[in-house]
Motif scaffolding. Structure first.
Motif, PDB file in Angstrom:
ATOM      1  N   GLN A 193      17.565  38.845  18.198  1.00 37.94           N
ATOM      2  CA  GLN A 193      16.729  38.872  19.391  1.00 37.94           C
ATOM      3  C   GLN A 193      16.620  37.481  20.007  1.00 37.94           C
ATOM      4  O   GLN A 193      16.641  37.329  21.231  1.00 37.94           O
ATOM      5  CB  GLN A 193      15.350  39.416  19.029  1.00 37.94           C
ATOM      6  CG  GLN A 193      15.374  40.863  18.557  1.00 37.94           C
ATOM      7  CD  GLN A 193      14.074  41.286  17.897  1.00 37.94           C
ATOM      8  OE1 GLN A 193      13.431  40.503  17.202  1.00 37.94           O
ATOM      9  NE2 GLN A 193      13.682  42.531  18.113  1.00 37.94           N
ATOM     10  N   ARG A 194      16.528  36.471  19.142  1.00 34.37           N
ATOM     11  CA  ARG A 194      16.489  35.098  19.637  1.00 34.37           C
ATOM     12  C   ARG A 194      17.804  34.730  20.306  1.00 34.37           C
ATOM     13  O   ARG A 194      17.833  34.013  21.311  1.00 34.37           O
ATOM     14  CB  ARG A 194      16.179  34.140  18.485  1.00 34.37           C
ATOM     15  CG  ARG A 194      14.816  34.382  17.847  1.00 34.37           C
ATOM     16  CD  ARG A 194      14.367  33.194  17.010  1.00 34.37           C
ATOM     17  NE  ARG A 194      15.227  32.955  15.857  1.00 34.37           N
ATOM     18  CZ  ARG A 194      15.019  33.450  14.650  1.00 34.37           C
ATOM     19  NH1 ARG A 194      13.965  34.254  14.431  1.00 34.37           N
ATOM     20  NH2 ARG A 194      15.825  33.179  13.645  1.00 34.37           N
ATOM     21  N   LEU A 204      17.930  36.111  23.876  1.00 32.43           N
ATOM     22  CA  LEU A 204      17.102  35.335  24.794  1.00 32.43           C
ATOM     23  C   LEU A 204      17.708  33.959  25.071  1.00 32.43           C
ATOM     24  O   LEU A 204      17.659  33.467  26.201  1.00 32.43           O
ATOM     25  CB  LEU A 204      15.694  35.193  24.231  1.00 32.43           C
ATOM     26  CG  LEU A 204      14.828  36.453  24.313  1.00 32.43           C
ATOM     27  CD1 LEU A 204      13.558  36.291  23.513  1.00 32.43           C
ATOM     28  CD2 LEU A 204      14.509  36.779  25.770  1.00 32.43           C
ATOM     29  N   GLU A 205      18.282  33.343  24.053  1.00 38.63           N
ATOM     30  CA  GLU A 205      18.883  32.023  24.260  1.00 38.63           C
ATOM     31  C   GLU A 205      19.989  32.078  25.302  1.00 38.63           C
ATOM     32  O   GLU A 205      20.058  31.234  26.209  1.00 38.63           O
ATOM     33  CB  GLU A 205      19.439  31.488  22.945  1.00 38.63           C
ATOM     34  CG  GLU A 205      20.136  30.148  23.094  1.00 38.63           C
ATOM     35  CD  GLU A 205      20.856  29.708  21.833  1.00 38.63           C
ATOM     36  OE1 GLU A 205      21.555  28.679  21.890  1.00 38.63           O
ATOM     37  OE2 GLU A 205      20.733  30.389  20.796  1.00 38.63           O
ATOM     38  N   ALA A 240       9.085  39.671  25.068  1.00 40.86           N
ATOM     39  CA  ALA A 240       9.168  38.212  25.071  1.00 40.86           C
ATOM     40  C   ALA A 240       9.590  37.689  26.437  1.00 40.86           C
ATOM     41  O   ALA A 240       9.075  36.673  26.919  1.00 40.86           O
ATOM     42  CB  ALA A 240      10.140  37.743  23.985  1.00 40.86           C
ATOM     43  N   VAL A 247      10.943  32.245  22.963  1.00 39.33           N
ATOM     44  CA  VAL A 247      10.788  32.649  21.563  1.00 39.33           C
ATOM     45  C   VAL A 247       9.499  32.082  20.986  1.00 39.33           C
ATOM     46  O   VAL A 247       8.734  32.774  20.311  1.00 39.33           O
ATOM     47  CB  VAL A 247      12.010  32.202  20.740  1.00 39.33           C
ATOM     48  CG1 VAL A 247      11.755  32.386  19.247  1.00 39.33           C
ATOM     49  CG2 VAL A 247      13.246  32.983  21.160  1.00 39.33           C
ATOM     50  N   ASP A 248       9.240  30.798  21.256  1.00 38.45           N
ATOM     51  CA  ASP A 248       8.035  30.157  20.732  1.00 38.45           C
ATOM     52  C   ASP A 248       6.769  30.773  21.334  1.00 38.45           C
ATOM     53  O   ASP A 248       5.768  30.950  20.639  1.00 38.45           O
ATOM     54  CB  ASP A 248       8.071  28.656  21.024  1.00 38.45           C
ATOM     55  CG  ASP A 248       9.101  27.919  20.180  1.00 38.45           C
ATOM     56  OD1 ASP A 248       9.560  28.497  19.170  1.00 38.45           O
ATOM     57  OD2 ASP A 248       9.467  26.786  20.534  1.00 38.45           O
ATOM     58  N   ALA A 288       6.088  34.027  19.648  1.00 40.08           N
ATOM     59  CA  ALA A 288       5.557  33.806  18.305  1.00 40.08           C
ATOM     60  C   ALA A 288       4.076  33.450  18.349  1.00 40.08           C
ATOM     61  O   ALA A 288       3.297  33.864  17.481  1.00 40.08           O
ATOM     62  CB  ALA A 288       6.350  32.707  17.607  1.00 40.08           C
ATOM     63  N   ILE A 334      12.475  42.179  22.752  1.00 39.00           N
ATOM     64  CA  ILE A 334      13.147  41.198  23.613  1.00 39.00           C
ATOM     65  C   ILE A 334      12.552  41.252  25.011  1.00 39.00           C
ATOM     66  O   ILE A 334      12.277  40.214  25.632  1.00 39.00           O
ATOM     67  CB  ILE A 334      14.662  41.465  23.651  1.00 39.00           C
ATOM     68  CG1 ILE A 334      15.282  41.268  22.268  1.00 39.00           C
ATOM     69  CG2 ILE A 334      15.342  40.561  24.677  1.00 39.00           C
ATOM     70  CD1 ILE A 334      16.743  41.641  22.194  1.00 39.00           C
ATOM     71  N   GLY A 375      15.435  29.818  26.475  1.00 40.06           N
ATOM     72  CA  GLY A 375      15.255  30.849  25.470  1.00 40.06           C
ATOM     73  C   GLY A 375      14.334  30.448  24.343  1.00 40.06           C
ATOM     74  O   GLY A 375      13.494  31.238  23.892  1.00 40.06           O
ATOM     75  N   LEU A 376      14.481  29.215  23.857  1.00 40.70           N
ATOM     76  CA  LEU A 376      13.643  28.774  22.751  1.00 40.70           C
ATOM     77  C   LEU A 376      12.175  28.744  23.145  1.00 40.70           C
ATOM     78  O   LEU A 376      11.296  29.096  22.347  1.00 40.70           O
ATOM     79  CB  LEU A 376      14.090  27.390  22.272  1.00 40.70           C
ATOM     80  CG  LEU A 376      13.327  26.812  21.069  1.00 40.70           C
ATOM     81  CD1 LEU A 376      13.447  27.742  19.861  1.00 40.70           C
ATOM     82  CD2 LEU A 376      13.846  25.426  20.713  1.00 40.70           C
ATOM     83  N   LEU A 379      10.426  37.085  16.424  1.00 31.35           N
ATOM     84  CA  LEU A 379      11.699  37.744  16.738  1.00 31.35           C
ATOM     85  C   LEU A 379      12.728  37.508  15.642  1.00 31.35           C
ATOM     86  O   LEU A 379      12.739  36.467  14.978  1.00 31.35           O
ATOM     87  CB  LEU A 379      12.239  37.224  18.064  1.00 31.35           C
ATOM     88  CG  LEU A 379      11.324  37.457  19.281  1.00 31.35           C
ATOM     89  CD1 LEU A 379      11.928  36.820  20.515  1.00 31.35           C
ATOM     90  CD2 LEU A 379      11.086  38.948  19.511  1.00 31.35           C
TER      91      LEU A 379
END
Length: 487
Positions: free
Chosen positions: A46-47, A50-51, A83, A32-33, A36, A80, A28-29, A42
């Motif tokens: 939202q993070r 995904l995590e 991403a 997210v990255d 970005a 979401i 997930g991270l 996010l």
């Protein structure tokens, strides 16, 4: 009166309803990255999705084969998905990602948003081989062969594709035929994932049986391959001015925050107040507060029929006299439930689930608070069941616990059945009870019967607790001072 909340009020970043499978790591991270880096920053909620949705088992496969997300409109659900799709293309190497929506215009808009993110990110754009913009053929193909396709379910699209990731957006309108066509497309993939994303549905407006089944599994928290997230309020809390539960008042800004993680970020309290003033009560509950009108799977219902159970719903039902509480726990102790039964002013029985949550560590304190506040005529726990471990801690708190014998448990089940069948019982149509009764079965108990725990795939703890609460209400003496038990 319209309430305008202060601007500082912000939405819950963790959903009120959350069920996640065990994992050893998460991608997930990374997703997210990557988002970005494309300019898509996010929010915490939202993070979080995904995590947990991209959690991995030992060996690197997804812990969640299915992901369910129900959140009201304009909160940022689409970000979401964007991403997730970027990660599938540029990080995970998924050969085909299939994004499906009920209407073509929605799928087309999702395509344009993802394409814009890619085109404005040189490191991504240089990896694109071709972009298809023909009507019904929208998609992005990378030089490495990864593809992202956007289709509308109404055209029957999706059959024949082999998808590593299939996204079923607008799942509030998701016929079984669409899932029947799409699910086999994933069978040959080594690490597939299926997403259901939606605002709250209304079964009277569109077919949502598939989403309802996913939600039912999410509520039990017992599906080890499903990650489920729902931002919503309990529509039955706050129905009466006084209640043994915490209030979820549709007019309260705190309830708005509970159901809308983007409140204070993308959605203003002032606008929500305008929505409430303009929309119908049912529409506001559904569209802004996540309160769906869900069907219950007609399969099952072996003890009390679905039609009979639904005919006993009274959304305004409440107790006006003595009450009794009961608690029950699933055999694996993953879920616990507290239910209450009480007498209505018209002499009928009222029953509801007070709380249904993961684990058991919260139950003694919650029961103690309820007893102190409501002075019930009985607190009932089946000593031979998995909730029997709660008896000594409750007694240590000075709470008298009624422990039925095996014979009395059978009488409780028969009594509950008779009350429902003979039209002497009313309930609020709560999902945990619906799910429990839909899958409940009987087990022989001497010359009587009780609710079966083995061999059933649903969490029946709310039903067991309600059954014993009704028994306690009908059999235990009421305090001589009736004012102690007035709501």
């Amino acid at each position: 009166m319209t309430i305008s909340p202060p601007d500082v009020l912000t939405g819950w970043q963790e959903p009120p309803i959350l069920s996640i499978p065990p994992r050893v790591s998460s991608a997930g991270l990374e997703a997210v990255d990557l988002a970005a880096s494309a300019g898509l920053v996010l929010d915490p909620w939202q993070r979080l999705v995904l995590e947990h949705a991209l959690g991995e088992r030992a060996g690197g496969k997804w812990a969640a084969f299915e992901v369910g997300l129900i959140v009201s409109r304009q909160n940022g659900k689409g970000s979401i998905l964007e991403a997730r799709e970027l990660a599938g293309l540029f990080l995970f190497g998924e050969r085909l990602i299939l994004h499906s929506a009920h209407e073509f215009k929605t799928a087309q808009e999702a395509f344009r948003r993802v394409l814009s993110l890619i085109e404005n990110t040189p490191d991504m754009d240089r990896r694109v081989l071709r972009v298809r913009t023909s009507h019904g053929e929208e998609g992005i193909e990378l030089r490495g062969g990864q593809r992202l396709r956007f289709v509308a379910r109404s055209t029957g699209s999706g059959r024949g594709f082999t998808g590593d990731c299939v996204i079923l957006d607008e799942a509030y309108n998701l016929p079984d035929a669409s899932v029947d066509a799409l699910m086999p497309t994933m069978s040959a993939r080594p690490n597939p994932q299926l997403w259901y994303t939606s605002s709250a549905p209304d079964r009277d407006l569109a077919p949502c049986d598939q989403l309802a089944r996913v939600r039912s599994r999410g509520l039990t928290g017992q599906d080890a391959s499903l990650a489920f997230f729902e931002w919503s309020i309990d529509p039955h809390r706050g129905e009466c001015k006084e209640s043994c539960r915490d209030h979820d008042d549709a007019q309260s800004p705190e309830s708005w925050a509970k159901a809308n993680p983007a409140l204070g970020y993308r959605i203003s309290g002032e606008h929500v107040a305008r929505e409430q003033a303009s929309m119908s009560a049912r529409g506001f509950l559904r569209e802004r507060l996540g309160v769906g009108n869900y069907p219950v799977d007609g399969a099952g219902w072996l003890v009390i029929g679905q039609a009979v159970w639904r005919s006993r719903i009274d959304l305004g039902s409440r107790s006006d006299g003595a009450v009794a509480f009961s608690a029950d726990v699933t055999p694996d102790r993953s879920m616990g439930a507290i239910s209450v039964a009480g007498w209505r002013a018209d002499g009928l029985l009222h029953g509801e689930v007070v709380e249904h949550a993961r684990g058991t560590g919260w139950m003694v304190n919650r029961l103690a608070d309820l007893v102190e506040r409501w002075k019930p005529s009985a607190v009932v726990i089946d000593g031979a069941g998995p909730a029997g471990s709660l008896i000594k801690p409750l007694e240590a708190r000075g709470i008298e616990v009624s422990v039925p014998t095996a014979r009395e448990v059978g009488q409780a089940c028969s009594g509950f059945y008779d009350a429902v069948e003979q039209d002497r019982f009313r309930h609020l149509g709560q999902a945990p009870l619906d799910a429990a009764l839909a899958g409940a079965e009987k087990r022989t108990l001497g010359d009587a019967w009780a609710w079966a725990r083995r061999g059933v795939s649903v969490d029946i703890s709310p039903l067991v607790a309600l059954t014993l609460a009704v028994w306690g209400l009908e059999t235990q003496p009421v305090d001589a001072d009736p004012l102690d038990n007035i709501w």
